[in-house]
Structure formats: structure tokens, C-alpha cells
Write an enzyme that holds these catalytic residues in place. Structure first.
Site: not given
Ligand code: UDP
Length: 343
Positions: A122, A149, A153
């Protein structure tokens, strides 16, 4: 070409939004997509192009069995948690699923002898620091995730990179910018619950079955004061996964590649595009949302050089047209938000 003559590919999280579009693209290319999903967020109705193995990404035995049974030659790994806000409150869960899950998958691939992995990463791995406010982001830009988050990643990428060096895996991490749109077939589309993304919310507002849209701030350092994002059609994203699977890369090589449309669109431009396609979007101006950087726009040159990929259908009008067709009649999901009318 369709059928499964190019062999099986394990698609973890293949019941989700990008996973299901990728499974369809794999099928159309001639692979057999074997979906591995726990349905903690994906949908069974989105699994249509190959066998389904119901299982958890933290279950090494189930993963190894699925790869062996279907003779998978590669894995595309989507399974994981994605809600940025939730990651602030439950970081341990995100590390367990996104980082622990990826480590478990790598162990299973090693024992099953599967040598290629495409990973769902991402733009959240980048921070705003170290570049100008409107500068396009290249893969070498500073990595300073603004959420757990994004941290998970980036950590997922790092474990994959180490595995490439350690046991000869070939790994490609695709760093998605803003995925949007839906397959024009109407069979699959975006069905997050709860929905927080701009385009589906703007469409719901225009159709009168959502709340009025709130624009999160118009005092950013951008041309119209609202945030710039790089929207990429989900079918372009799906094609990028097929290209990553097929790119000629050596054993032990790891690459990280931005996948975006390559141009920035403001929140107000999106609202205008949705109004054009679906009618006026009731909206008001609200405060900034915590953690929103003013601009996230991809430099997509490496995707072209390395994968031979560029976006084909990521202009805003096409994205909004396809998203509107889906939102007007979703085949699944959206429980309680909108009645599904008969054809
Ligand atoms: N946005 C907005 N109102 C909403 C949802 C999103 O103004 O109800 C803005 C958000 O601040 C960001 C852009 O739309 O600038 C895209 O947000 P989205 O959540 O779709 O994707 P993100 O860029 O956060 O991954």
C-alpha cells in the site's frame, strides 16, 4: 484466453475487493485461481473463477495443504486487515494477521516449494515527509507510515525481502494507491462494511441512500484546498498482479512497485465527477480527518519499466461509471443500505 492451462495460483483473500477482481483476471489469462479466504471480511459470492479453500492465513498447515493439493506454482497474497482507523485501536491484531500471517505464508511456501509471491502492499508505507506537498512518490521515497496498518504493510514487505534472499523466492510487492471502480460485468465490486471510501460514499449520497457526504477539509496546500489522491481502477490493479506474476525476474529478487493511475484528483473533482454521472451529491464541509496527507500521487514509471504495466481504464469518468453501475445494483454486500432491485 481462458481455462486453466497456465496452472494454479493460490489467491489468499480472493473473496475480497481486489482479490476477486484479480481472480477473474487470472482466469481470463488462463490460470486457475485457487481462493484461500476465511471470509472474515470477503464474500463467498465473489468467488466464481476457481476452487475455494476456506482457511485462516495464520494456519500454516492449511496453506501448505492448499498449495500441495492444487499444485500451485505461485501465490498472490491479499489476506489481511485493511481499516486504517481500526489499526490505531487494535494494532496487535494487525501485526498478528498482516505480519504474522505473511510470515506463516512464507513458511508454508518454503515447505511446499512455491517460488513466486505477489504481495498486496500500500501507499500507506510512505509518509508525507521528505518530499514537496504535490510531488509524485517514487518507490525510493521515505518510508514513514502514519498508521499501524502502514507499519504492518512495510513489515510484510521486509519479511518477504528477507525470504527472497534466504531461500530464493521471487517477490513483488505492489503498493496500491486508491483502488476504486468495479468490474463492468456487475458480478463483483467493492463491498466494505462499514464503507469509508470517498467514491462509494459520494455515490450513495447522490443516490439518496447514504448520508450526505462530508468533505474532510478544504484548507490543504493543494490547488482547490481538498486532498489529492491517485485513483486506480480495480481492473487495472488486477492486471498489475498478472503482470507481476509473469515479469521476468531472477530467483531471489524482491521488487516493490507503485500501482496508481499516475495523476492526482481532488475530493472536489471526485464530487464533480460523481455529480455528472449520478446527479447532485449532497455534501457539507467538515474538519480534516486525522492522518490524511494532502497529496498521495504515484510515480508509476517503475511499473512500466519492470512489469510493462500501465493503467488502461483509470480515468475518473470510467472509474465513477463502473462504480456507479455496481453501487446501483450490488450483487452482494451493502446489507441494509440499499435494496437490490430486480433486473
Ligand atoms: N474523504 C472525504 N470524505 C469522506 C471520505 C473520504 O472527504 O467521507 C476524502 C479523504 O479525506 C481523502 C480522500 O477523500 O482525502 C480519499 O479518501 P479514502 O478514504 O477514499 O481513501 P484514502 O486516501 O484514505 O486511502
Amino acid at each position: 484466453m481462458s481455462g486453466s492451462n497456465l496452472g494454479a495460483v493460490l489467491v489468499t483473500g480472493g473473496g475480497g475487493y481486489i482479490g476477486s477482481h484479480t481472480a477473474k483476471a487470472l482466469h481470463e489469462r488462463g490460470y486457475l485461481p485457487v481462493v484461500f479466504d476465511s471470509f472474515s471480511s470477503g464474500s463467498r459470492d465473489a468467488v466464481r473463477w476457481g476452487p475455494l479453500v476456506e482457511g485462516d492465513i495464520r494456519d500454516a498447515d492449511a496453506l501448505a495443504r492448499a498449495m500441495a493439493e492444487h499444485k500451485a506454482a505461485a501465490v498472490i497474497h491479499f489476506a489481511g486487515l485493511i481499516e486504517v482507523g481500526r489499526s490505531m485501536n487494535q494494532p496487535e491484531l494487525f501485526w498478528e494477521h498482516n505480519v504474522g500471517g505473511t510470515a506463516t505464508l512464507l513458511g508454508a511456501m518454503r515447505s511446499a516449494g512455491v517460488g513466486r509471491l505477489v504481495f498486496s502492499s500500500s501507499a500507506a508505507v510512505y509518509g508525507q515527509g521528505g518530499r514537496g506537498p504535490l510531488e509524485a512518490i517514487s518507490e525510493d521515497a521515505l518510508k514513514a507510515p502514519a498508521s499501524p496498518y502502514g507499519d504492518t504493510k512495510l513489515a510484510g514487505e521486509r519479511i518477504i525481502e528477507s525470504a527472497c534472499a534466504a531461500f530464493g523466492l521471487t517477490g513483488v510487492a505492489l503498493r496500491y494507491f486508491n483502488a476504486a471502480g468495479a468490474d463492468p460485468s456487475g458480478l463483483i465490486g467493492e463491498a466494505h462494511e462499514p464503507e469509508t471510501h470517498l467514491i462509494p460514499l459520494a455515490i450513495a449520497a447522490a443516490l439518496g441512500d447514504g448520508k450526505p457526504l462530508t468533505i474532510f477539509g478544504d484548507d490543504f496546500d493543494t490547488p482547490d484546498g481538498t486532498c489529492l489522491r491517485d485513483y486506480v481502477h480495480v481492473n487495472d490493479l488486477a492486471a498489475a498482479h498478472v503482470a507481476a506474476l509473469e515479469a521476468s525476474l531472477g530467483t531471489g529478487v524482491f521488487e516493490a512497485v507503485n500501482i496508481g493511475g499516475g495523476s492526482g484528483r481532488s475530493v472536489r473533482e471526485v464530487v464533480a465527477a460523481v455529480s455528472e454521472a449520478a446527479g447532485p451529491v449532497p455534501h457539507s464541509l467538515g474538519p480534516r480527518r486525522a492522518g490524511d496527507p494532502p497529496s498521495l500521487v504515484a510515480d508509476v514509471s517503475r511499473a512500466a519499466e519492470l512489469l510493462g504495466w500501465r493503467a488502461q481504464c483509470s480515468d475518473l469518468a470510467t472509474i465513477v461509471r463502473d462504480a456507479l453501475a455496481w453501487e446501483s445494483r450490488p450483487a452482494y454486500g451493502r446489507a441494509g443500505r440499499r435494496p437490490v432491485s430486480a433486473p
